[in-house]
Design a protein around this motif. Sequence first.
Motif, short mmCIF file in Angstrom:
data_model
loop_
_atom_site.label_atom_id
_atom_site.label_comp_id
_atom_site.label_asym_id
_atom_site.label_seq_id
_atom_site.Cartn_x
_atom_site.Cartn_y
_atom_site.Cartn_z
N LEU A 148 0.84 -1.18 0.00
CA LEU A 148 0.00 0.00 0.00
C LEU A 148 0.88 1.23 0.00
O LEU A 148 1.85 1.31 0.76
CB LEU A 148 -0.91 0.03 1.22
N THR A 149 0.55 2.20 -0.85
CA THR A 149 1.27 3.47 -0.87
C THR A 149 0.47 4.50 -0.08
O THR A 149 -0.76 4.56 -0.20
CB THR A 149 1.45 3.96 -2.32
N ALA A 150 1.14 5.28 0.74
CA ALA A 150 0.46 6.26 1.59
C ALA A 150 1.24 7.55 1.66
O ALA A 150 2.47 7.56 1.60
CB ALA A 150 0.25 5.69 2.99
N ASP A 151 0.49 8.64 1.81
CA ASP A 151 1.12 9.95 2.02
C ASP A 151 1.49 10.13 3.49
O ASP A 151 2.47 10.81 3.80
CB ASP A 151 0.16 11.06 1.60
N ARG A 152 0.67 9.56 4.36
CA ARG A 152 0.92 9.64 5.80
C ARG A 152 0.60 8.29 6.43
O ARG A 152 -0.29 7.57 5.98
CB ARG A 152 0.07 10.71 6.46
N VAL A 180 9.53 12.91 18.83
CA VAL A 180 8.16 13.17 18.39
C VAL A 180 7.77 14.61 18.71
O VAL A 180 8.06 15.12 19.80
CB VAL A 180 7.17 12.21 19.06
N ASP A 181 7.12 15.29 17.77
CA ASP A 181 6.57 16.63 17.98
C ASP A 181 5.16 16.46 18.55
O ASP A 181 4.25 16.02 17.84
CB ASP A 181 6.51 17.39 16.65
N PHE A 182 4.97 16.79 19.82
CA PHE A 182 3.69 16.52 20.46
C PHE A 182 2.60 17.53 20.12
O PHE A 182 1.47 17.39 20.58
CB PHE A 182 3.88 16.38 21.97
N LYS A 183 2.90 18.51 19.30
CA LYS A 183 1.84 19.36 18.78
C LYS A 183 1.07 18.65 17.68
O LYS A 183 -0.10 18.95 17.43
CB LYS A 183 2.43 20.66 18.23
N THR A 184 1.73 17.69 17.03
CA THR A 184 1.12 16.97 15.90
C THR A 184 1.26 15.46 16.02
O THR A 184 0.69 14.73 15.23
CB THR A 184 1.79 17.39 14.59
N LEU A 185 2.01 14.97 17.00
CA LEU A 185 2.36 13.56 17.15
C LEU A 185 3.10 13.05 15.91
O LEU A 185 3.07 11.86 15.60
CB LEU A 185 1.13 12.70 17.42
N GLU A 186 3.81 13.94 15.23
CA GLU A 186 4.56 13.59 14.04
C GLU A 186 6.03 13.38 14.38
O GLU A 186 6.60 14.03 15.26
CB GLU A 186 4.45 14.70 12.99
N SER A 187 6.64 12.46 13.66
CA SER A 187 8.05 12.18 13.82
C SER A 187 8.88 13.42 13.50
O SER A 187 8.58 14.17 12.57
CB SER A 187 8.46 11.04 12.88
N GLY A 195 5.64 12.94 7.94
CA GLY A 195 4.48 12.17 7.51
C GLY A 195 4.20 10.95 8.36
O GLY A 195 3.15 10.33 8.21
N LEU A 196 5.10 10.60 9.25
CA LEU A 196 4.90 9.47 10.15
C LEU A 196 4.44 9.99 11.51
O LEU A 196 5.09 10.85 12.11
CB LEU A 196 6.19 8.66 10.30
N HIS A 197 3.32 9.48 11.98
CA HIS A 197 2.74 9.91 13.26
C HIS A 197 2.60 8.70 14.19
O HIS A 197 2.57 7.55 13.74
CB HIS A 197 1.38 10.56 13.03
N PHE A 198 2.47 9.00 15.47
CA PHE A 198 2.35 7.95 16.48
C PHE A 198 1.18 8.27 17.41
O PHE A 198 0.87 9.44 17.66
CB PHE A 198 3.62 7.84 17.32
N ALA A 199 0.56 7.23 17.96
CA ALA A 199 -0.50 7.42 18.95
C ALA A 199 -0.59 6.19 19.83
O ALA A 199 -0.36 5.06 19.40
CB ALA A 199 -1.84 7.68 18.27
N GLY A 200 -0.92 6.43 21.10
CA GLY A 200 -1.16 5.31 22.01
C GLY A 200 0.09 4.74 22.63
O GLY A 200 1.12 5.41 22.78
N GLU A 201 0.02 3.47 22.93
CA GLU A 201 1.04 2.82 23.76
C GLU A 201 2.35 2.55 23.04
O GLU A 201 3.33 2.19 23.68
CB GLU A 201 0.47 1.49 24.30
N ILE A 202 2.42 2.75 21.74
CA ILE A 202 3.69 2.60 21.05
C ILE A 202 4.68 3.65 21.53
O ILE A 202 5.89 3.45 21.49
CB ILE A 202 3.52 2.69 19.51
N LEU A 203 4.17 4.77 22.04
CA LEU A 203 5.01 5.82 22.62
C LEU A 203 5.47 5.42 24.02
O LEU A 203 4.82 4.59 24.68
CB LEU A 203 4.21 7.13 22.69
#
Length: 438
Positions: free
Chosen positions: A166-170, A379-386, A391-399
């Motif tokens: 799968l190709t993705a922008d984010r 991680v930038d916690f204003k956007t949860l972006e790497s 374009g890579l974001h994180f959420a939840g327990e992976i952090l």
Amino acid sequence: MSLDDRPNMNRSGRVVVVGGGAAGFFGAIACARANADLDVTVLEAGPQFLSKVLISGGGRCNVTHACFEPSQLVQHYPRGAKALRGVFSRFQPRDTVTWFVGEGVLLKTEPDGRMFPITDRSSTIADCLMRAAERAGVRLRSRAAVSNITHEAGQFQVQLRSGEILTADRVLLATGSQPTAYRWAAGLGHPIVSPVPSLFTLAIPDPRLDTLAGLAVERAQVRLVLPEADRGGKGKKPPDSEQIGPVLITHWGLSGPAVLRLSAWAARSLHEAHYRALLRVNWLGTASAEEARDRLRTLKQQNPRKAVSTAGPPELPKRLWQKLVEAVGVAADFRWADLPKGPIEALVRELVQGEFKITGKAVFKEEFVICGGIDLKSVDFKTLESRSCPGLHFAGEILDIDGITGGFNFQSAWSTGWIAGQAIAQGVAAAPLGVNQG
């Protein structure tokens, strides 16, 4: 046509969410609602979405906690409190309650602050999220395990174990504590804080606890005493090594809110000590030795003809008191009037400074939490972006974020998922399909 089979028509960008749990669903829904032109897909490796939601809270789902001030809320997170302060200023438990009410799900608050659906059924929450995802146009794919994620020229290639790409922008990674996800993140430039268990019960084989499984003391104090070698030197006390609250005796040792909170705060210290330590228990809460001594003297004066084992402190379960009496060598039929000073002092020690040897840990029911994960500095916690992979974001327990028991881990999942979803929607809109945002 099913949700999974809809064509990619009239969509301005593609978003892939890896992980079909609370954080992944909340992020996907927030993203799709904020930008209806996006094609948002959730990939779940297993056969069932939201499996942890369904088993949480004993099948009731502890959605959040009635703590509505961010500065107080963050105090319930052994790791991640500083980063979450800003996150909770944007989406906190009050917002969670409002969100679910808007979806037709009412929550109730229990005396200890935990919040559950009024149905007392976790399926209420899971069904709500599934419906919200469908209405938002989110594409859901179960049994879609990811084998690798790469990033090149502003786009992501998400390879499934089936061979499909799968190709993705984010991409939003909301995989919980899956080791493979840590490897993908590390491959994309993120340092990983070594994951270790958090929120667990303590294995304590001890004759004083034998046959007492199921008994609880409503207000006890538990204090962790680690080997000197694992405390960083003589006299150094590990942080947050003491908790007060309900303690439950189990078949394998001790559990209950106070013990679980202690395990969370001391997760790394206990791991480094190989789960070998001493637990000092004050069964009388914060009572001092002198206060305990006074209580026993009063019991002796009030019950001279009664057996010591049958007339103990009223806040202790009778069978626990009998075990403590037996542990100091007092016969079951020995009367208070005949009890000398020596056994009284021994009972004082058992009541306020009882020492129990920890020999290991056990998972708290089916629920488990991990301490560690994506290093928060990346991680930038204003956007949860790497900070290293646009374009890579994180959420939840992976952090590298974890909370104590009581709905706090779900709240961090809702909050980080919502902020990541909003940011992804805005980011894709600002940078159209295929444009390198680096």
